[in-house]
Write a protein that holds these residues in place. Structure first.
Motif, PDB file in Angstrom:
ATOM      1  N   SER A 189      -5.646   9.919  12.361  1.00  0.00           N
ATOM      2  CA  SER A 189      -5.283   9.771  10.945  1.00  0.00           C
ATOM      3  C   SER A 189      -4.274  10.838  10.519  1.00  0.00           C
ATOM      4  CB  SER A 189      -6.528   9.847  10.061  1.00  0.00           C
ATOM      5  OG  SER A 189      -7.304   8.683  10.241  1.00  0.00           O
ATOM      6  N   GLU A 226      -0.592  10.047   8.990  1.00  0.00           N
ATOM      7  CA  GLU A 226      -0.471  10.351   7.552  1.00  0.00           C
ATOM      8  C   GLU A 226       0.991  10.380   7.051  1.00  0.00           C
ATOM      9  OE1 GLU A 226      -2.504  13.914   6.458  1.00  0.00           O
ATOM     10  OE2 GLU A 226      -2.407  13.448   4.307  1.00  0.00           O
ATOM     11  N   GLY A 243       2.051   7.173   5.818  1.00  0.00           N
ATOM     12  CA  GLY A 243       1.227   6.516   4.806  1.00  0.00           C
ATOM     13  C   GLY A 243       0.114   5.680   5.408  1.00  0.00           C
ATOM     14  N   TYR A 272      -3.548   5.370   8.129  1.00  0.00           N
ATOM     15  CA  TYR A 272      -4.697   6.092   8.664  1.00  0.00           C
ATOM     16  C   TYR A 272      -5.546   5.161   9.513  1.00  0.00           C
ATOM     17  CZ  TYR A 272      -8.121   3.899   5.515  1.00  0.00           C
ATOM     18  OH  TYR A 272      -8.945   2.995   4.889  1.00  0.00           O
ATOM     19  N   ILE A 317      -2.863   3.979   3.674  1.00  0.00           N
ATOM     20  CA  ILE A 317      -3.753   4.847   2.898  1.00  0.00           C
ATOM     21  C   ILE A 317      -3.880   4.254   1.487  1.00  0.00           C
ATOM     22  CG2 ILE A 317      -4.047   7.169   1.930  1.00  0.00           C
ATOM     23  CD1 ILE A 317      -2.373   8.216   4.333  1.00  0.00           C
ATOM     24  N   ASP A 343     -11.860   1.850  -3.341  1.00  0.00           N
ATOM     25  CA  ASP A 343     -10.477   2.277  -3.130  1.00  0.00           C
ATOM     26  C   ASP A 343      -9.520   1.106  -3.299  1.00  0.00           C
ATOM     27  OD1 ASP A 343     -10.598   0.821  -0.768  1.00  0.00           O
ATOM     28  OD2 ASP A 343     -10.623   2.568   0.543  1.00  0.00           O
TER      29      ASP A 343
END
Lengths: 484, 484
Positions: A119, A123, A126, A128, A215, A281
């Protein structure tokens, strides 16, 4: 061939630094995170290249020497426990991220890479890697595949098996297999799923291609307190029934809440019978709409208090308690034993009540902190290994809990694997025909039974000795379980 | 034992109406939807109970008689093609929905139930079964599991393997296996995934528990027109890269658009080089936000025209063209051959260009209508079976297309299976070690090779005869494919 002669043979084919055989060098490899079981292997091989893995496997295969592969050794079921007459094959030096492919949203990595470092490498793009076992800072992706590891976010994003795409594997004879593909489906039998969760019994993983996800733009957590475990259980089933799949949905019971609050000040209500932590999320719109919906569901289920994280710091604080739960147990008790069983969500309340009853019966405290959304229980049995007989009583109690899981239609493992720990409970979960089929598959990969022998799949003989208490959905020959 | 004697044996163990052996009764079972291949079985058994399936398998097993299981016979790769010296086992009478469990969001059904009837039975509870092959009105769930069927909505919701939870299976010896569980994970090897897509080679499915999903609150479709296939391809990759997973993302090229518009008036722009149909489902907020985002992505990719469905009738009209694409081919040509290969999305434009080149070379028109979001191509080769040699040229062209799929890192099947149709291309997809491993797995379930013999996994001998053109990712020994 004697152990000493075989070690010499290994040394003659592999570089000096790849073979350990002095007793003090072997000590760190005696056990994995299930440290109640320990064995000293005849040698440890730490290869640096695919060819060295191949050579090791060929030498073992030709000389009928068992091989146990090991990732980071963070496993909780003894899957990487060595055998005394065998080689411990550490994949620790296979620690490179080979490629991040943003177009196909995948990462190609070596098996010794840690879960979290994937991850981290993704990152900047953008992206993971979704499965997040508690040990993600240390555990290796190869071990994750071998155990089909889970984690808080697997409720929404699936287990390891749903998040990998491609494996390079060496068979015990050192033959290379390419498994899976860049496509959704792959012709032939589904070896990718078969290898995932096979606990090192079918082959040695030398490369993994994982799927990456974008993400999420934002995330928020609802912390809901309930005055009964039953009401919290209703909150869980009602959430899923409402059509929401939270990014995480965790339950802590009162003993766990109290232990955690003493350890870190997460702001948990210490008088609540149970709390739920529910993370949503996605985009800001989605998150606020679903947070509202979940809050309504929790209130209808009887939540006595609701807090919604107002910013990232607060979200982190809410999770801090959950994440500190295992270390917090160290304050309460010299030792604890973390169980791992899974049940259909609708049985949460009754099973937790039964666990409470067993806790009194065995006079051993139990804290419950677990992935409620997918019914994956983690009862933590507190005990003192220095009290004679207490470990044995703990193991017996743990076994009973797993049998309850099977009795209500669940399984004896959610994400930790079977390994050595739960091999007897496999006799409860499966009947003779099913175990025979498992052995036939093992035979199809490893005729000489050299890969991780004695783990995961019990022999029928062992089950007969254990009492072979096979059940399916409630037909367990234990009178006290009849009512499930 | 002669065929006649074995038929008598079947009749002596099974009720009259369960065994067919008169030539006119066998005719309807000569082929599945790949009607270019036909065989007459020695008998057809249509059992009504699990015990009758067991008896049939035991009799076949004891007398070394091959068995081919058949669902609805809608398969496109010849998976249910009988063998002349074997039994055709029709599961058509296993057509009951046994249970809808709203709490666990599952349906327990018999294998002969049609795909669509599961969603119909779940509809009163606000639930549905997500995988939706084009044949869903007719195809059976048992066949869907055997082939790991896909469909338009599998991009977002996964293939059959991701949407089932539990199987009851009989081995070729008639031994019952319970596979999977109510939990997310299950200990032991992942037989659920192994059985899914195994094309009837490992066992006979007698019961399936599928996962149900909440019916999305709303759905909308964007219809985007492009003046080049390349731009449409960019639209596909850019959508996925933006983090959106549409409920469906389909591409039609110009020949397909023209064929469809003549057949149904879906309002497709007939001058476009390609169109994309992109469906978004979810809550109203989610849908409108993502429709806007997708529209922006398509415009950036060079869309020359964009239409968003304004109501349910318009959404249905947009899909009517896609759904009529296969029947529309009947207007253009007496016969067509539907291919099924999958490629990494980033190669869409180059592979479609290469398919166009092959179409000219072989002088056979090709229309492309397919699941672009997951890179699952369905080139439709138009031909006339009455023209001598044209079927053979079509099959050769089809084989070349599949080899291109492998050459760019894809696979020879997306959702139709290998069956008889693509058995030679398996030699292109896999090397000798991988095929040997597949055969070892077959051996672990079916030592006598009685279940669906000669399908799905080619012998090494067959591959040697075919030319064993094994490749991985671009290393195909065909000079014209070197550039991939």
């Amino acid at each position: 061939m004697s152990s000493a002669t075989f070690t010499l043979l290994l040394r003659s084919h592999l570089p000096e630094q790849c073979v350990l055989s002095h007793p003090e060098d072997l000590r760190p490899y005696e056990c994995d995170a299930l440290s109640a079981y320990r064995n000293t292997p005849l040698a440890v091989v730490i290869p640096e290249t695919q060819q060295q893995v191949k050579t090791t496997l060929q030498l073992c295969s030709e000389n009928r020497v068992p091989v146990v592969a090991r990732g980071a050794g963070t496993g909780l079921s003894g899957g990487a426990l060595p055998v005394t007459d065998g080689v411990l094959l550490s994949m620790a030096r296979f620690n490179r991220i080979l490629e991040i492919d943003t177009g196909n949203r995948t990462a190609r990595v070596q098996p010794g890479v840690t879960n979290l470092s994937i991850s981290k490498a993704a990152e900047p793009y953008g992206l993971y890697y979704a499965p997040d076992p508690s040990s993600q800072i240390a555990c290796s992706i190869g071990g994750n595949v071998a155990e089909n590891a889970g984690g808080i976010h697997c409720l929404k994003y699936g287990l390891t098996v749903n998040n990998i795409q491609h494996l390079e594997v060496l068979t015990v004879e050192g033959e290379q297999l390419t498994i899976g593909s860049a496509a959704l489906d792959s012709p032939g039998y589904d070896l990718l799923a078969l290898m995932t969760g096979s606990e090192g019994l079918l082959g040695v993983i030398t490369e993994v291609t994982v799927k990456l996800l974008p993400i999420p733009a934002t995330a928020q957590v609802v912390l809901a307190a309930f005055d009964s475990v039953e009401a919290a259980g209703t909150g869980v089933t009602a959430t899923i029934a409402s059509g929401i799949i939270p990014a995480g949905l965790e339950l802590l019971d009162n003993p766990a809440i109290r232990a955690v609050e003493k350890f870190v000040n997460a702001g948990y209500p210490v008088d609540a019978a149970a709390i739920l932590l529910c993370e949503i999320d996605g985009t800001a719109d989605e998150v606020s709409a679903q947070i509202e919906q979940v809050s309504r569901v929790f209130r209808d289920a009887g939540a006595i208090d609701l807090q919604v994280s107002r910013n990232e710091a607060e979200r982190q604080r809410f999770w801090a308690g959950r994440k500190a739960a295992f270390p917090a147990m160290g304050r309460l008790s010299p030792d604890y034993y973390c169980m791992d069983g899974t049940i259909p969500r609708k049985h949460l309340a009754t099973v937790l009540a039964e666990i409470g009853r067993l806790s009194s019966e065995y006079d051993l405290p139990i804290c419950n902190v677990f992935h409620a959304g997918d019914g994956n229980l983690h009862p933590l049995i507190l005990y003192d290994a220095n009290q004679p007989g207490e470990l044995e009583r703990t193991e017996e109690l743990g076994g009973k809990i797993l049998e309850i899981c099977v009795a209500v239609g669940g399984t004896i493992t959610g994400e930790h694997g079977v390994g050595m720990e739960k091999i007897n409970q496999m006799c409860v979960q499966f009947n003779a025909a099913e175990l025979t089929q498992f052995h036939a598959i093992k035979q199809a990969f490893d005729k000489q039974q050299l890969l991780n022998p004695g783990k995961a799949i019990p022999t029928l003989h062992r089950c007969a000795e254990f009492g072979a208490m096979h059940v399916h959905e409630g037909k367990l020959p234990h009178p006290e379980l009849e009512r499930f």
